[in-house]
Enzyme design. Structure first.
Site, short mmCIF file in Angstrom:
data_model
loop_
_atom_site.label_atom_id
_atom_site.label_comp_id
_atom_site.label_asym_id
_atom_site.label_seq_id
_atom_site.Cartn_x
_atom_site.Cartn_y
_atom_site.Cartn_z
N ASN A 1 -7.26 1.42 10.01
CA ASN A 1 -5.93 1.66 10.58
C ASN A 1 -6.08 1.53 12.09
OD1 ASN A 1 -5.24 2.35 7.99
ND2 ASN A 1 -5.02 4.54 8.38
N GLU B 1 -7.84 7.72 6.32
CA GLU B 1 -8.40 8.05 7.65
C GLU B 1 -8.76 9.53 7.83
OE1 GLU B 1 -5.42 6.57 10.54
OE2 GLU B 1 -4.31 8.45 10.33
N HIS C 1 -3.03 10.99 1.13
CA HIS C 1 -2.61 10.61 2.49
C HIS C 1 -1.97 11.86 3.13
CE1 HIS C 1 -1.15 7.04 5.10
NE2 HIS C 1 -0.76 8.13 5.75
N ARG D 1 0.86 -1.19 0.00
CA ARG D 1 0.00 0.00 0.00
C ARG D 1 0.89 1.23 0.00
NH1 ARG D 1 -3.42 2.73 5.00
NH2 ARG D 1 -4.00 4.52 3.72
N TYR E 1 -3.87 1.08 15.97
CA TYR E 1 -2.61 1.02 16.71
C TYR E 1 -2.79 0.81 18.21
CZ TYR E 1 -0.39 2.95 12.53
OH TYR E 1 0.05 3.14 11.26
C1 NOJ Z 1 -1.52 6.64 10.63
C2 NOJ Z 1 -1.10 7.43 9.43
O1 NOJ Z 1 -1.88 7.05 8.33
C3 NOJ Z 1 0.39 7.30 9.10
O2 NOJ Z 1 0.70 8.26 8.15
C4 NOJ Z 1 1.21 7.44 10.36
O3 NOJ Z 1 2.58 7.43 10.08
C5 NOJ Z 1 0.83 6.32 11.29
N1 NOJ Z 1 -0.56 6.48 11.66
C6 NOJ Z 1 1.66 6.28 12.59
O4 NOJ Z 1 1.41 7.42 13.32
#
Ligand code: NOJ
Length: 519
Positions: A334, A196, A151, A106, A336
């Site tokens: 996405n 996002e 992005h 991607r 984390y």
């Molecule tokens: C989401 C973002 O899409 C990406 O650009 C970023 O580097 C990562 N999170 C980590 O923060």
């Protein structure tokens, strides 16, 4: 050929084979198999890796502007002028992708590399050529191509006109998408119009750099999301109507997400409120056709208390609701980190404290990555996946980012553990709980420019030497781990940090290398 030479190689091959067998046996206990057809890949984004910010006719992006004119906003005052130099090193990047064996890659397009002014008055043939070359290289190695149109690095010229707060962005974005579909669409398997939009609008329009306090920052954030949703939907329909039949790709919406885990004060209601404000704000319009009721009610009431003439959350007309509803082939996610969502008890006095009324607490026992915000809570991702399954009728779901930051260690045991633990939860949600997950994507292929944190936080599964003019790439331990995971299509137990390794589950090719050295 002398006999010692033959013996030596016979010996090496036999040993390698038995190690291979031993390894496979050892791993079967630890393994979790990915379902057939499940995609394992990695991601990047144009501003974060390309560099070449003003080369070959590229125009200025919003991020070129920020880093050049407001460098105090970036932790190490760095920029993406060179970044990983992927503009020049894309062929090498593709060879790394091949060597790791990624199913999909991607990456994103720089809007101003294609349309230097931001508008479709002039197309930059050099920009088109660059992306065509990259896509063709990826096709040669048979990798599924996933292309994000935008992005975060929108044209500065359009930011000067209000950026995503200006409704005319919807048309400008559609014009740009058309140029991309016309010139590159035949090489793209999966399109993501906007990365996002929920996180983008919160980060860009609600950050500490801007004066706060009058509620109007949030108004900008909601306008940004509102226009982003419209732009996404228009581009989905454009592809669906004019390109899908001939180009045969997919196109879908990508949202950021945060998870939660059970804890004191975390109730079904508080989880739902938190989910609706973080995810429902974009997923609800896409799957159900409008913002969640709780957002409309609370933001409407609070705007009223603020004596505003109308809600800070804009309304969709019926026509727009119809355009947006269903405008996706899948849900991209996405993910984390997680929080503990609890109701803000001071609201009991009758005065709202924030639009959501939710405090997003952090358990002090959670460990964090080198990004402060990135608390490590693997179970959180499973909870998000199950909630989405239940809220939106189990859509096809592509995890398009999941990653861990450190400071660039080569022996990145913590990154391997993070991915192992998160992917285990993804597999549990998929195989045990029936969530329709189709892909898992590591953020990121390379260490790169991490927005406001510059190069102080590294997410790559490949190391990049930012001190070398050549931006030399090299393997980390996680590169080797991911390669084995993809080769075996199973999750392999993370190795214990050096010195404490049991030796029974080491990576095959490391063993092979040691063997070759001995010989
Ligand atoms: C989401 C973002 O899409 C990406 O650009 C970023 O580097 C990562 N999170 C980590 O923060």
């Amino acid at each position: 050929m002398d006999i010692t030479f033959i013996m030596r190689y016979f010996w090496m091959i036999t040993l390698t084979f038995s190690m291979f067998e031993a390894n496979v046996q050892c791993q079967t206990n630890d393994r979790r198999a990915f379902p057939d057809g499940f995609l394992l890949g990695a991601a990047s984004a144009s501003y974060q890796v390309e560099g070449a910010w003003n080369v070959n006719g590229k125009g200025e992006s919003h991020w070129d502007f920020i880093t050049h004119n407001q460098s105090e906003r970036i932790s190490d005052r760095s920029n993406g002028d060179i970044a990983c130099d992927s503009f020049n090193k894309y062929k090498e990047d593709v060879q790394w992708i091949k060597s790791i064996g990624l199913d999909h890659y991607r990456f994103s397009l720089s809007w101003t590399r294609i349309l230097p002014s931001g508008f479709n008055d002039t197309t930059n043939p050099n920009g088109i050529r660059y992306y065509r070359d990259l896509l063709e290289e990826l096709k040669v190695i048979n990798v599924t191509t996933v292309v994000t149109l935008y992005h975060r690095d929108h044209p500065q010229a359009l930011e000067n006109l209000g950026g995503w707060r200006n409704e005319r962005m919807v048309q400008w974005f559609e014009d740009y998408a058309k140029v991309v579909f016309d010139n590159l669409g035949h090489l793209v398997d999966i399109f993501i119009p906007i990365n996002e939009i929920n996180a983008l609008c919160a980060d860009e329009l609600n950050d500490t750099y801007k004066p706060r306090g009058n509620g109007l920052d949030d108004m900008g954030e909601y306008a940004c999301i509102h226009n982003g949703l419209k732009a996404h939907a228009k581009v989905w329909h454009l592809y669906d109507k004019n390109y899908r039949a001939t180009q045969g790709g997919m196109i879908g919406f990508v949202s950021s997400s945060r998870g939660w885990v059970p804890s004191e004060g975390v109730t079904e209601e508080s989880i739902d409120r938190y989910f609706q404000f973080r995810c429902g704000i974009v997923m609800h319009p896409i799957f159900i056709g409008d913002y969640p009721e709780i957002l409309k009610t609370r933001i409407g009431n609070i705007s009223n208390l603020e004596n505003l003439p109308e809600s800070r959350l804009p309304e969709f007309t019926d026509e727009w609701k119809n355009i947006i509803k269903g405008a996706t082939d899948f849900l991209g996610l996405n993910h984390y980190t997680s929080r503990l969502p609890i109701f803000d008890t001071s609201e009991k006095l009758g005065v709202p404290t924030s639009d959501s009324g939710i405090i997003e607490a952090v358990d002090p026992n959670w460990s964090t990555a080198s990004s402060q915000w990135l608390t490590i809570v693997p179970e959180g991702i499973g909870n998000v996946l199950r909630k989405i399954r239940d809220e939106y009728d189990n859509p096809a779901l592509y995890i398009f980012e999941n990653g861990f930051s450190d400071t660039g260690e080569t022996e990145d045991y913590a990154r391997i553990k993070y991915h192992y633990d998160y992917a285990s939860e993804v597999l549990k949600a998929t195989v045990r709980d029936g969530c329709n997950v189709k892909a898992y994507t590591v953020w990121s292929l390379l260490d790169n420019f991490e927005w406001y944190y510059g190069y102080t936080q590294r997410f790559g599964i490949l190391k990049v030497d930012f001190d070398s003019p050549n931006r030399t790439r090299s393997e980390k331990l996680s590169t080797q781990w991911l390669r084995e995971v993809i080769r075996t299509r199973t999750l392999i137990e993370p190795p214990a940090p050096s010195g404490t390794r049991s030796g029974s589950c080491e990576f095959i090719h490391e063993e092979t290398e040691k063997l070759v050295e001995k010989l």
